[in-house]
Design an enzyme around this catalytic site. Structure first.
Site, PDB file in Angstrom:
ATOM      1  N   PRO A 173       0.721  -1.129   0.008  1.00 44.69           N
ATOM      2  CG  PRO A 173      -0.683  -1.406   1.709  1.00 44.69           C
ATOM      3  CD  PRO A 173       0.539  -1.934   0.991  1.00 44.69           C
ATOM      4  CB  THR A 174       0.185   4.625  -1.556  1.00 48.90           C
ATOM      5  OG1 THR A 174       0.025   3.888  -2.871  1.00 48.90           O
ATOM      6  CG2 THR A 174       0.966   5.837  -1.764  1.00 48.90           C
ATOM      7  N   GLY A 175       2.311   4.431   1.187  1.00 48.20           N
ATOM      8  CA  GLY A 175       2.514   4.940   2.377  1.00 48.20           C
ATOM      9  C   GLY A 175       2.788   3.985   3.471  1.00 48.20           C
ATOM     10  CB  CYS A 176       2.903   0.614   3.950  1.00 46.38           C
ATOM     11  SG  CYS A 176       1.704  -0.140   4.873  1.00 46.38           S
ATOM     12  CB  VAL A 177       7.923   2.551   5.842  1.00 46.09           C
ATOM     13  CG1 VAL A 177       9.343   2.375   5.579  1.00 46.09           C
ATOM     14  CG2 VAL A 177       7.362   3.868   5.992  1.00 46.09           C
TER      15      VAL A 177
END
Lengths: 140, 110, 102
Positions: free
Chosen positions: B106-110
């Site tokens: 997911p976008t934003g998951c590191v």
């Protein structure tokens, strides 16, 4: 939006002024918006100048070998992004109307999840006013 | 990296996310879950299938907050909370379930 | 000597097309591509200057770049020819040289 009482809510605006695909700005802006949505701020998006092309209907990128990210704009409502300003003069100069753009909506939690329009068509003058009220404007 | 299922090899990134989401098959999710030591049950599949539908429509994997809210709406309030989702996917509902669903992180998951 | 000019910037963003039209010799061709395809559309504030330039210059537009931006081939300025990548190659072959306006 749920905010703790002691949390400062700032007005963040994302200013989108470039056509999609020719440069990386449109996609980068969208990704930043989705990431930053987690911070529960007062977020608005502007589409002005060539940025209005980001929202055109029926984009199809199969032949240019790039990912079509236009369907992602309709997820903005899920991310609690409910204020999307489109500058009318930018549409006029390009021979476009709202009909040429995709409809964007959100579900209003406080009104039995009624579906409401996120898009606000504003004049240059009105947009200048909204920009003036922001704490931060990110330019893409 | 790659994952082997039924004698076929599927390319993944260094964290085990499928390189080409068009290659996804349910058997891949099953194999990934077994490798993680927790076989999939019906409740897992509800979330995995939901994620695939979400990606199909919006071309992104939703953030946890968005996933939680949407699951609650679709599958009922008792499932639309992070406790339920973390019990199903202890490594993080977005990260782990997305991996099983063959989606990018997911976008934003590191 | 015939030259193919390519323009890949929107006329709203840069003056590449304007310079190209000003400096292209009569009888040459211009291919609009990437964000440059915006200039090919009817009803923009550049449609008129496009129509005027067409008296001396042949205009082409890359169809895949129109489609990507949700712009309809049916709405291009009259006289602009839509080409695909093969058409791009043909144009390159048919001209003595190619000049890109960045």
């Amino acid at each position: 939006m749920d905010n703790d009482d002691d949390q400062v809510v700032k007005k963040f605006m994302y200013m989108n002024r470039k056509a999609p695909y020719g440069t990386i700005y449109a996609l980068e802006s969208l990704e930043v918006v989705l990431i930053a949505a987690a911070f529960d701020q007062d977020v608005s998006l502007v589409f002005a100048d060539d940025g209005v092309y980001q929202l055109t209907n029926s984009q199809s990128t199969d032949d240019i070998g790039m990912k079509n990210f236009s369907p992602t704009y309709s997820a903005l409502g899920d991310y609690d992004i409910k204020k999307i300003y489109i500058e009318k003069e930018s549409l006029d100069e390009r021979g476009l109307t709202l009909e040429d753009l995709q409809a964007l909506t959100y579900e209003d939690e406080d009104d039995d999840w009624a579906e409401k329009d996120s898009i606000h068509l504003v004049s240059r003058e009105e947009l200048a006013e909204v920009i003036d009220q922001q704490d931060v404007v990110f330019s893409f | 990296m790659a994952i082997e299922v039924d004698g076929q090899s599927y390319e993944t990134d260094e964290e085990g996310y499928l390189a080409d989401l068009n290659q996804w098959r349910p058997e891949l999710a099953t194999a990934m879950a077994i490798a993680d030591g927790a076989p999939l049950e019906e409740h897992h599949w509800e979330v995995i299938n939901f994620l695939r539908e979400y990606y199909e429509e919006y071309q992104i994997a939703p953030a946890v907050r968005v996933l939680t809210k949407a699951i609650g709406k679709k599958l009922g309030k008792d499932k639309g909370n992070s406790k339920y989702l973390y019990e199903l996917f202890p490594y993080g509902p977005a990260k782990q379930a997305c991996k099983y669903a063959g989606l990018p992180k997911p976008t934003g998951c590191v | 000597m015939s030259m193919l000019h390519t323009v890949n910037k929107s006329p709203f963003e840069r003056n590449a097309l304007e310079s190209c039209i000003r400096l292209a010799k009569a009888g040459s061709s211009v291919l609009l591509m990437e964000d440059g395809v915006i200039a090919a559309m009817q009803g923009t504030k550049y449609s008129q200057s496009m129509a005027e330039a067409m008296a001396n210059i042949s205009f082409y537009v890359l169809g895949p770049d129109l489609k990507a931006r949700g712009l309809s081939e049916g709405n291009v300025v009259e006289g602009v020819k839509v080409v695909d990548y093969n058409g791009f190659v043909d144009l390159t072959v048919a001209h003595d040289s190619v000049q890109s306006w960045l």
